[in-house]
Design an enzyme around this catalytic site. Structure first.
Site, PDB file in Angstrom:
ATOM      1  N   LYS A  81      82.038 -11.989  15.250  1.00  0.00           N
ATOM      2  CA  LYS A  81      80.858 -11.230  14.792  1.00  0.00           C
ATOM      3  C   LYS A  81      80.912 -11.058  13.281  1.00  0.00           C
ATOM      4  O   LYS A  81      81.702 -10.281  12.753  1.00  0.00           O
ATOM      5  CB  LYS A  81      80.777  -9.844  15.451  1.00  0.00           C
ATOM      6  CG  LYS A  81      79.355  -9.282  15.294  1.00  0.00           C
ATOM      7  CD  LYS A  81      79.238  -7.791  15.170  1.00  0.00           C
ATOM      8  CE  LYS A  81      79.376  -7.211  13.818  1.00  0.00           C
ATOM      9  NZ  LYS A  81      78.329  -7.537  12.825  1.00  0.00           N
ATOM     10  N   GLU A 111      92.527  -4.659   9.452  1.00  0.00           N
ATOM     11  CA  GLU A 111      92.682  -4.848   8.005  1.00  0.00           C
ATOM     12  C   GLU A 111      91.599  -3.997   7.360  1.00  0.00           C
ATOM     13  O   GLU A 111      90.422  -4.348   7.409  1.00  0.00           O
ATOM     14  CB  GLU A 111      92.465  -6.319   7.629  1.00  0.00           C
ATOM     15  CG  GLU A 111      93.413  -7.294   8.285  1.00  0.00           C
ATOM     16  CD  GLU A 111      94.799  -7.255   7.690  1.00  0.00           C
ATOM     17  OE1 GLU A 111      95.055  -6.434   6.786  1.00  0.00           O
ATOM     18  OE2 GLU A 111      95.640  -8.039   8.148  1.00  0.00           O
ATOM     19  N   CYS A 118      89.183  -5.841  -0.926  1.00  0.00           N
ATOM     20  CA  CYS A 118      90.065  -4.807  -0.382  1.00  0.00           C
ATOM     21  C   CYS A 118      91.344  -4.686  -1.206  1.00  0.00           C
ATOM     22  O   CYS A 118      91.971  -3.639  -1.239  1.00  0.00           O
ATOM     23  CB  CYS A 118      90.397  -5.119   1.064  1.00  0.00           C
ATOM     24  SG  CYS A 118      91.014  -6.782   1.272  1.00  0.00           S
ATOM     25  N   GLU A 153      88.107   4.569  -2.211  1.00  0.00           N
ATOM     26  CA  GLU A 153      87.771   3.160  -2.434  1.00  0.00           C
ATOM     27  C   GLU A 153      86.313   3.053  -2.887  1.00  0.00           C
ATOM     28  O   GLU A 153      85.402   3.462  -2.180  1.00  0.00           O
ATOM     29  CB  GLU A 153      87.958   2.362  -1.138  1.00  0.00           C
ATOM     30  CG  GLU A 153      87.696   0.887  -1.329  1.00  0.00           C
ATOM     31  CD  GLU A 153      87.847   0.066  -0.043  1.00  0.00           C
ATOM     32  OE1 GLU A 153      87.315   0.481   1.002  1.00  0.00           O
ATOM     33  OE2 GLU A 153      88.485  -0.997  -0.103  1.00  0.00           O
TER      34      GLU A 153
HETATM   35  P1  NDP Z   1      82.271  -2.328   7.676  1.00  0.00           P
HETATM   36  O1  NDP Z   1      83.380  -1.630   8.337  1.00  0.00           O
HETATM   37  O2  NDP Z   1      81.008  -1.597   7.471  1.00  0.00           O
HETATM   38  O3  NDP Z   1      81.851  -3.640   8.496  1.00  0.00           O
HETATM   39  C1  NDP Z   1      82.773  -4.634   8.840  1.00  0.00           C
HETATM   40  C2  NDP Z   1      82.290  -5.332  10.095  1.00  0.00           C
HETATM   41  O4  NDP Z   1      82.299  -4.401  11.179  1.00  0.00           O
HETATM   42  C3  NDP Z   1      80.854  -5.844  10.021  1.00  0.00           C
HETATM   43  O5  NDP Z   1      80.746  -7.020  10.771  1.00  0.00           O
HETATM   44  C4  NDP Z   1      80.080  -4.710  10.663  1.00  0.00           C
HETATM   45  O6  NDP Z   1      78.823  -5.090  11.154  1.00  0.00           O
HETATM   46  C5  NDP Z   1      81.021  -4.323  11.773  1.00  0.00           C
HETATM   47  N1  NDP Z   1      80.831  -2.973  12.288  1.00  0.00           N
HETATM   48  C6  NDP Z   1      80.300  -1.905  11.644  1.00  0.00           C
HETATM   49  N2  NDP Z   1      80.311  -0.813  12.466  1.00  0.00           N
HETATM   50  C7  NDP Z   1      80.867  -1.227  13.634  1.00  0.00           C
HETATM   51  C8  NDP Z   1      81.156  -0.568  14.863  1.00  0.00           C
HETATM   52  N3  NDP Z   1      80.884   0.722  15.063  1.00  0.00           N
HETATM   53  N4  NDP Z   1      81.721  -1.285  15.845  1.00  0.00           N
HETATM   54  C9  NDP Z   1      82.031  -2.596  15.670  1.00  0.00           C
HETATM   55  N5  NDP Z   1      81.753  -3.266  14.527  1.00  0.00           N
HETATM   56  C10 NDP Z   1      81.205  -2.595  13.513  1.00  0.00           C
HETATM   57  O7  NDP Z   1      82.853  -2.899   6.330  1.00  0.00           O
HETATM   58  P2  NDP Z   1      82.081  -3.691   5.205  1.00  0.00           P
HETATM   59  O8  NDP Z   1      81.377  -4.869   5.789  1.00  0.00           O
HETATM   60  O9  NDP Z   1      81.319  -2.714   4.418  1.00  0.00           O
HETATM   61  O10 NDP Z   1      83.288  -4.296   4.372  1.00  0.00           O
HETATM   62  C11 NDP Z   1      83.889  -3.638   3.328  1.00  0.00           C
HETATM   63  C12 NDP Z   1      85.184  -2.999   3.776  1.00  0.00           C
HETATM   64  O11 NDP Z   1      86.073  -3.969   4.292  1.00  0.00           O
HETATM   65  C13 NDP Z   1      85.920  -2.321   2.651  1.00  0.00           C
HETATM   66  O12 NDP Z   1      86.348  -1.051   3.033  1.00  0.00           O
HETATM   67  C14 NDP Z   1      87.137  -3.218   2.430  1.00  0.00           C
HETATM   68  O13 NDP Z   1      88.227  -2.601   1.871  1.00  0.00           O
HETATM   69  C15 NDP Z   1      87.388  -3.747   3.787  1.00  0.00           C
HETATM   70  N6  NDP Z   1      88.111  -5.001   3.705  1.00  0.00           N
HETATM   71  C16 NDP Z   1      89.446  -5.022   4.042  1.00  0.00           C
HETATM   72  C17 NDP Z   1      90.187  -6.174   3.917  1.00  0.00           C
HETATM   73  C18 NDP Z   1      91.618  -6.221   4.325  1.00  0.00           C
HETATM   74  O14 NDP Z   1      92.109  -7.305   4.562  1.00  0.00           O
HETATM   75  N7  NDP Z   1      92.310  -5.117   4.440  1.00  0.00           N
HETATM   76  C19 NDP Z   1      89.593  -7.413   3.403  1.00  0.00           C
HETATM   77  C20 NDP Z   1      88.200  -7.287   3.094  1.00  0.00           C
HETATM   78  C21 NDP Z   1      87.502  -6.101   3.248  1.00  0.00           C
HETATM   79  P3  NDP Z   1      77.491  -4.807  10.265  1.00  0.00           P
HETATM   80  O15 NDP Z   1      77.617  -5.649   9.051  1.00  0.00           O
HETATM   81  O16 NDP Z   1      76.398  -5.220  11.152  1.00  0.00           O
HETATM   82  O17 NDP Z   1      77.499  -3.334   9.958  1.00  0.00           O
END
Ligand code: NDP
Length: 485
Positions: A178, A253, A287, A388
């Protein structure tokens, strides 16, 4: 701009299909504010179809049963197609992410390398024989889990998808991917490439849809054996709670607020450009962004002046231009959020040493651009240091000695990445051991290596992706004992 092309389709059960409801969404190009593409939007019914397809591909199909070398060759075919299509995939990524084309190309190649790595790894993941007390032979099997749900964010869409899909498939799982709603295009393209590479139907399914509905339906689905998630910490917490109901294992992550520690004896001619790139690449939407820049007091003024100078030289512009270093942010609302944080910093007493506003160039006025900002007069307890921001904002913080900087570095809810700059190897090793994070780099800004484990501690999550460590996330260990009595 009117978007007239057909909707990008989901990939379910070996076919590219529209969502069951027929629902579509229009993606916005954040660099222009224009409509970029139409995408099918998966609902719960589509998630259920995808999971059932993945389940029958696992239970009844050849994928988990074929020789690992054959699975490896299939992954190699995917890698080849990624390389062949690198330019068009990079442009597709730019369209919805606003990231510079050079970065997008590098990410597609990194995705191809990831598939190549796990193509080779497929035959190098095996169990052990154990000298138990009972008479007989004891050995372990490494077995695939089954259907794995892979949920990825918008900052490195194709690359992070490959970090999960490639190891999961290498050891015989089947997958439902997804992507983030803002950036589903390259994930959907990856699903289509998997079909072209002759992977059996159902082995790779891609469902683009909202996290709260499609994502949550995947997490709660009783036939999903594992969720691998990259995204925000608060989403990770929700996922972990929901997954508990079905005892679905998770690897997370999550967010970060990573430190970059520059000692007075560091080679500043390397440390400063690296510090700039460590925080501002991908417009700080990373991240691992080392956004807390700790600088030893005796060189603070000189190093901050160099940091600001280097930051001001970064070229913010149209992501499709070859010399652009900073593209647009992912969306206008995200830019508002980042600017809100800069205001919070100012209210807390920080000063903006450069950037922090949209560029003046009228050609960029329609995009979600923000000039990279360096904040001075910052205290460790301020929100801009603790939270962050996920945008182009660096905080420059002075320190007096090793003990003080270590306290500040570890005074964070997160623990993902860290960099240390010093010529004193003993100090570097002391710091590397004492810093609470999953990844540390010394005299380098590279946090991620395909061959080495990557992941966080504390609120940055748990589980290690990349390298051979990732295969642990996607396998169960079964112990077998044969009596010799
Ligand atoms: P989100 O947590 O908003 O979204 C990540 C994914 O989860 C998207 O596909 C999103 O879908 C989905 N999602 C959102 N809500 C739910 C839920 N309730 N149940 C299941 N899936 C859900 O993060 P962002 O996309 O905003 O990404 C940025 C974040 O990712 C930052 O905090 C960053 O630090 C972290 N990150 C961490 C990394 C690591 O390796 N530690 C690497 C890269 C990023 P949708 O887009 O439809 O909301």
């Amino acid at each position: 701009m009117a978007v007239t092309q057909q909707a990008y389709q989901l990939v379910i059960d070996g076919r590219q299909v529209s969502s069951a409801s027929g629902q579509t969404a229009v993606l916005t190009n954040p660099a222009t504010g224009e409509a970029a593409a139409v995408v099918s939007v998966a609902g719960e019914e589509d998630v259920d179809r995808a999971v059932h397809s993945a389940r029958s591909a696992f239970e009844e199909g050849v994928w988990p049963r074929m020789p690992a070398s054959e699975r490896g060759r299939a992954l190699m075919r995917i890698a080849g197609l990624l390389r062949d299509r690198a330019e068009s995939l990079a442009r597709l990524e730019v369209l919805s992410s606003g990231k510079p084309i050079k970065d997008a190309r590098a990410e597609v190649l990194a995705a191809a390398e990831c598939f190549e790595y796990y193509a080779g790894a497929a035959t190098k993941w095996f169990g052990e024989t154990i000298p138990v007390t009972d008479r007989g032979l004891d050995f372990t099997l490494r077995e695939p889990i089954g259907v794995v749900g892979l949920i990825v964010p918008w900052n490195f869409p194709l690359m992070i998808a490959s970090w999960k899909v490639a190891p999961a498939l290498a050891v015989g799982n089947t997958a439902v991917l997804k992507p983030a709603s803002a950036t589903p295009l390259t994930a959907l393209a990856l699903g289509a490439i998997a079909l072209e590479a002759d992977l059996p139907a159902g082995v790779v399914n891609v469902i683009a849809g909202p996290g709260a509905t499609a994502g949550m339906a995947l997490v709660r689905h009783p036939h999903v054996g594992k969720i691998a998630f990259t995204g925000e910490t608060k989403t990770g917490i929700e996922i972990m709670k929901a997954a508990a109901d079905t005892m679905t294992r998770v690897s997370l992550e999550l967010g970060g607020k990573s430190p970059n520690v520059i000692f007075a004896d560091a080679d500043l001619s390397r440390a400063i450009p690296a510090a700039v790139s460590a925080v501002f690449s991908n417009a700080g939407q990373d991240c691992c962004a080392r956004s807390r820049v700790y600088i030893e007091r005796s060189i603070y003024d000189r190093a901050v002046a160099a940091l600001v100078g280097e930051t001001e030289r970064l070229r913010t512009g149209d992501p499709l231009e070859e010399d652009t270093q900073i593209g647009s942010l992912i969306s206008f609302s995200h830019r508002d959020r980042v600017r809100g944080y800069i205001q919070v910093g100012i209210q807390e007493g920080a000063s903006v040493l450069c950037g922090g506003a949209p560029p003046k160039d009228p050609a960029l006025a329609r995009g979600a651009y923000l000039l990279p900002a360096v904040l001075g007069s910052v205290q460790n307890a301020m929100r801009v240091v603790q939270e962050e921001i996920f945008g182009p904002v660096a905080c420059a913080i002075p320190f007096s000695d090793e003990a003080e900087v270590l306290r500040m570095v570890n005074d964070s809810p997160y623990g993902l990445s860290a960099s240390i700059w010093t010529r004193d190897i003993s100090r570097a090793l002391r710091m590397a051991q004492a810093i609470k994070s999953g990844v540390v780099s010394i005299n380098s800004n590279h946090s991620v290596h395909q061959e080495a484990p990557f992941g966080g501690v504390k609120m940055s999550g748990f589980g290690r992706e990349l390298g051979m460590h990732a295969l642990e996330l996607y396998t169960d260990v079964k112990n077998v004992f044969i009596s010799g009595a």
